[in-house]
Design a protein around this motif. Structure first.
Motif, mmCIF file in Angstrom:
data_model
loop_
_atom_site.group_PDB
_atom_site.id
_atom_site.type_symbol
_atom_site.label_atom_id
_atom_site.label_comp_id
_atom_site.label_asym_id
_atom_site.label_seq_id
_atom_site.Cartn_x
_atom_site.Cartn_y
_atom_site.Cartn_z
ATOM 1 N N GLY A 116 0.589 -1.406 -0.042
ATOM 2 C CA GLY A 116 0.369 0.138 0.351
ATOM 3 C C GLY A 116 1.008 1.178 -0.060
ATOM 4 N N VAL A 117 2.214 1.578 -0.398
ATOM 5 C CA VAL A 117 2.962 2.241 -0.521
ATOM 6 C C VAL A 117 3.044 2.922 -1.995
ATOM 7 C CG1 VAL A 117 5.049 3.225 -0.897
ATOM 8 C CG2 VAL A 117 4.392 1.227 0.385
ATOM 9 N N LYS A 118 2.881 4.031 -1.771
ATOM 10 C CA LYS A 118 3.220 4.964 -3.284
ATOM 11 C C LYS A 118 3.932 5.708 -3.508
ATOM 12 C CE LYS A 118 -1.851 7.449 -2.529
ATOM 13 N NZ LYS A 118 -2.077 6.904 -3.649
ATOM 14 N N VAL A 119 4.381 5.504 -5.295
ATOM 15 C CA VAL A 119 6.245 5.424 -4.777
ATOM 16 C C VAL A 119 5.834 6.801 -6.274
ATOM 17 C CG1 VAL A 119 7.572 4.031 -7.022
ATOM 18 C CG2 VAL A 119 6.187 2.785 -5.748
ATOM 19 N N LEU A 120 6.875 7.414 -5.927
ATOM 20 C CA LEU A 120 6.848 8.678 -6.605
ATOM 21 C C LEU A 120 8.270 8.131 -7.263
ATOM 22 C CD1 LEU A 120 6.202 11.659 -7.783
ATOM 23 C CD2 LEU A 120 7.583 12.290 -5.680
ATOM 24 N N HIS A 121 8.733 8.536 -9.070
ATOM 25 C CA HIS A 121 9.651 8.209 -9.019
ATOM 26 C C HIS A 121 10.261 8.834 -9.972
ATOM 27 C CE1 HIS A 121 12.814 5.401 -11.341
ATOM 28 N NE2 HIS A 121 11.914 6.209 -12.268
ATOM 29 N N LYS A 122 11.513 9.427 -9.638
ATOM 30 C CA LYS A 122 12.555 10.126 -9.946
ATOM 31 C C LYS A 122 13.001 10.600 -11.597
ATOM 32 C CE LYS A 122 15.132 14.575 -8.395
ATOM 33 N NZ LYS A 122 16.212 15.165 -7.421
ATOM 34 N N CYS A 123 12.976 11.218 -12.278
ATOM 35 C CA CYS A 123 13.304 10.498 -13.501
ATOM 36 C C CYS A 123 14.359 11.808 -14.868
ATOM 37 C CB CYS A 123 12.335 10.128 -14.649
ATOM 38 S SG CYS A 123 11.309 10.575 -14.643
ATOM 39 N N THR A 124 14.511 11.650 -15.241
ATOM 40 C CA THR A 124 14.935 12.447 -16.272
ATOM 41 C C THR A 124 15.157 12.915 -17.703
ATOM 42 O OG1 THR A 124 17.175 11.611 -16.399
ATOM 43 C CG2 THR A 124 17.479 13.038 -14.910
ATOM 44 N N SER A 125 14.465 12.024 -18.211
ATOM 45 C CA SER A 125 13.433 12.342 -19.842
ATOM 46 C C SER A 125 12.298 12.006 -19.715
ATOM 47 C CB SER A 125 14.414 10.979 -20.782
ATOM 48 O OG SER A 125 14.359 10.185 -19.926
ATOM 49 N N VAL A 126 11.692 12.724 -20.737
ATOM 50 C CA VAL A 126 10.293 12.213 -21.316
ATOM 51 C C VAL A 126 9.934 10.412 -21.066
ATOM 52 C CG1 VAL A 126 8.549 12.508 -23.068
ATOM 53 C CG2 VAL A 126 9.684 14.659 -22.057
ATOM 54 N N LYS A 127 11.279 9.922 -22.025
ATOM 55 C CA LYS A 127 11.214 8.657 -22.025
ATOM 56 C C LYS A 127 10.967 7.338 -20.888
ATOM 57 C CE LYS A 127 14.420 4.737 -24.112
ATOM 58 N NZ LYS A 127 15.558 4.242 -24.448
ATOM 59 N N HIS A 128 11.836 7.553 -20.371
ATOM 60 C CA HIS A 128 12.174 7.356 -19.116
ATOM 61 C C HIS A 128 10.376 7.604 -17.444
ATOM 62 C CE1 HIS A 128 16.811 6.807 -18.690
ATOM 63 N NE2 HIS A 128 15.929 6.059 -19.556
ATOM 64 N N ALA A 129 10.009 8.720 -17.721
ATOM 65 C CA ALA A 129 9.156 9.787 -17.799
ATOM 66 C C ALA A 129 7.289 8.380 -17.302
ATOM 67 C CB ALA A 129 8.497 10.374 -17.134
ATOM 68 N N LEU A 130 7.706 8.606 -19.132
ATOM 69 C CA LEU A 130 6.639 7.505 -20.418
ATOM 70 C C LEU A 130 7.179 5.574 -20.109
ATOM 71 C CD1 LEU A 130 6.619 9.253 -23.919
ATOM 72 C CD2 LEU A 130 5.262 8.561 -21.703
ATOM 73 N N LYS A 131 8.410 5.434 -19.477
ATOM 74 C CA LYS A 131 8.182 4.085 -18.592
ATOM 75 C C LYS A 131 7.873 4.075 -17.331
ATOM 76 C CE LYS A 131 11.665 0.464 -18.877
ATOM 77 N NZ LYS A 131 13.062 0.023 -18.765
ATOM 78 N N ALA A 132 8.159 4.938 -16.633
ATOM 79 C CA ALA A 132 7.268 4.670 -14.965
ATOM 80 C C ALA A 132 5.941 4.974 -15.377
ATOM 81 C CB ALA A 132 8.300 5.839 -14.326
ATOM 82 N N GLN A 133 5.463 5.342 -15.960
ATOM 83 C CA GLN A 133 4.186 5.270 -16.057
ATOM 84 C C GLN A 133 3.361 4.457 -16.215
ATOM 85 O OE1 GLN A 133 0.881 8.595 -17.133
ATOM 86 N NE2 GLN A 133 1.483 8.347 -18.877
#
Length: 330
Positions: A116-133
């Motif tokens: 039940g932990v919410k995860v915020l992922h820190k990234c440096t590119s749109v590509k990695h943001a999309l992958k995290a999403q």
């Protein structure tokens, strides 16, 4: 009140985050951020062992009853830490928000989700943001080139990176890098972010555990006083300009590999900077936004000031701008 989908999703009052900072994300600072209505993160790997992390979480809970999280940064290391053990310490301690930076969040995501932990992922590119999403994180922190620490290898500043990522994000997104005041907060919201993450600005507060001489140096520095190291290693880091970072840059420029700079960039030397105030002891992370910092307030003063000034900017400064529609002329 600045309410965004980030504040709603993560249960905080203000859309302001103090992200993980090695040797800095400790109980006193994190609790002060939480008590001010923002979201603070304990830096897991600052603690020598997972058991020490458990104690730091308990210490933070003694200082605040508001939400806070733990940062787990996964980066190349001479001696990799036991990430799984730190992850379990976070889960067993009942922490409900985690910031993952560096490595692929999928490695740890299912374990956190099951707890039940919410995860915020820190990234440096749109590509990695999309992958995290795509893999299911609850929010993304997009880190522009101006930031302290690791800005990635694409060199895209926030003015471009934030709206480029926002076009694709269906989950809350906060902006990191180059933000130190209300103007940065309002600009980030205008660019499509749902909040901001600040490291250097929180580094330079009264509750920050670093030596006073380091804080005073941040105030004295301009936006020009950083260096980019590890460029030749594909692991770029932005650090303060000093004799050590300049030496590292010169060694890299001359073709030297990691072995040639290993001692200069050791974490133990960087820790001495923060703890002893010896500004030339090693490399230490700081962002270009240090050029916008001219005081050392309490965390509460900083957050209250940012929110009040942001509200004023939105309702007054921007409200005074007249949009004139000019029709076609005969």
């Amino acid at each position: 009140m600045l309410r965004t989908r980030f504040t709603e999703e993560f249960g905080i009052e203000h859309p302001i985050v103090q992200g993980g900072m090695m040797w800095v994300g400790r109980a006193e600072l994190v609790a002060a951020v939480a008590n001010a209505g923002a979201l603070g993160f304990i830096t897991a790997l600052t603690q020598p062992t997972p058991a020490d992390l458990v104690e730091e979480i308990k210490k933070t809970r003694d200082l605040t009853d508001k939400p806070f999280g733990v940062n787990l940064t996964i980066l190349p290391s001479i001696t990799p830490p036991p990430y799984e053990e730190y992850r379990q310490a976070i889960i067993d301690s009942g922490v409900k928000i985690v910031e993952i930076a560096g490595g692929n969040p999928a490695t740890h995501l299912n374990h956190f989700k099951e707890a039940g932990v919410k995860v915020l992922h820190k990234c440096t590119s749109v590509k990695h943001a999309l992958k995290a999403q795509a893999v299911g994180v609850d929010g993304v922190s997009i880190d522009g080139f101006e930031c302290a620490g690791h800005p990635g290898e694409n060199d895209i500043p926030g003015l471009i990176l934030i709206p480029a990522a926002a076009r694709h994000m269906k989950i809350p997104m906060i902006a990191s890098g180059g933000i130190a005041d209300a103007k940065g907060l309002v600009a980030a919201l205008a660019l499509g972010a749902d909040g901001v993450n600040m490291g250097t600005r929180f580094l330079c507060t009264q509750e920050s555990s670093i030596d006073q001489k380091v804080k005073e140096q941040i105030v004295a520095n301009s936006e020009l006083d950083t260096k980019l190291i590890f460029r030749t290693l594909g692991n770029t880091a932005r650090v303060a300009k000093n004799t050590i970072s300049e030496q590292v840059v010169e060694i890299e420029r001359g073709g030297g590999g990691f072995d040639a700079i290993r001692d200069l960039v050791s974490g133990a030397r960087g820790r001495k900077v923060f703890e002893n105030g010896d500004l030339e002891a090693g490399i230490w992370s700081v962002g270009q936004c240090q050029g916008l910092i001219d005081d050392i307030p309490t965390v509460a003063e900083l957050v209250d000031r940012m929110v009040a000034e942001a509200e004023d900017l939105i309702t007054n400064r921007l409200g005074e701008i007249v949009v004139e529609r000019v029709g076609s002329r005969a």
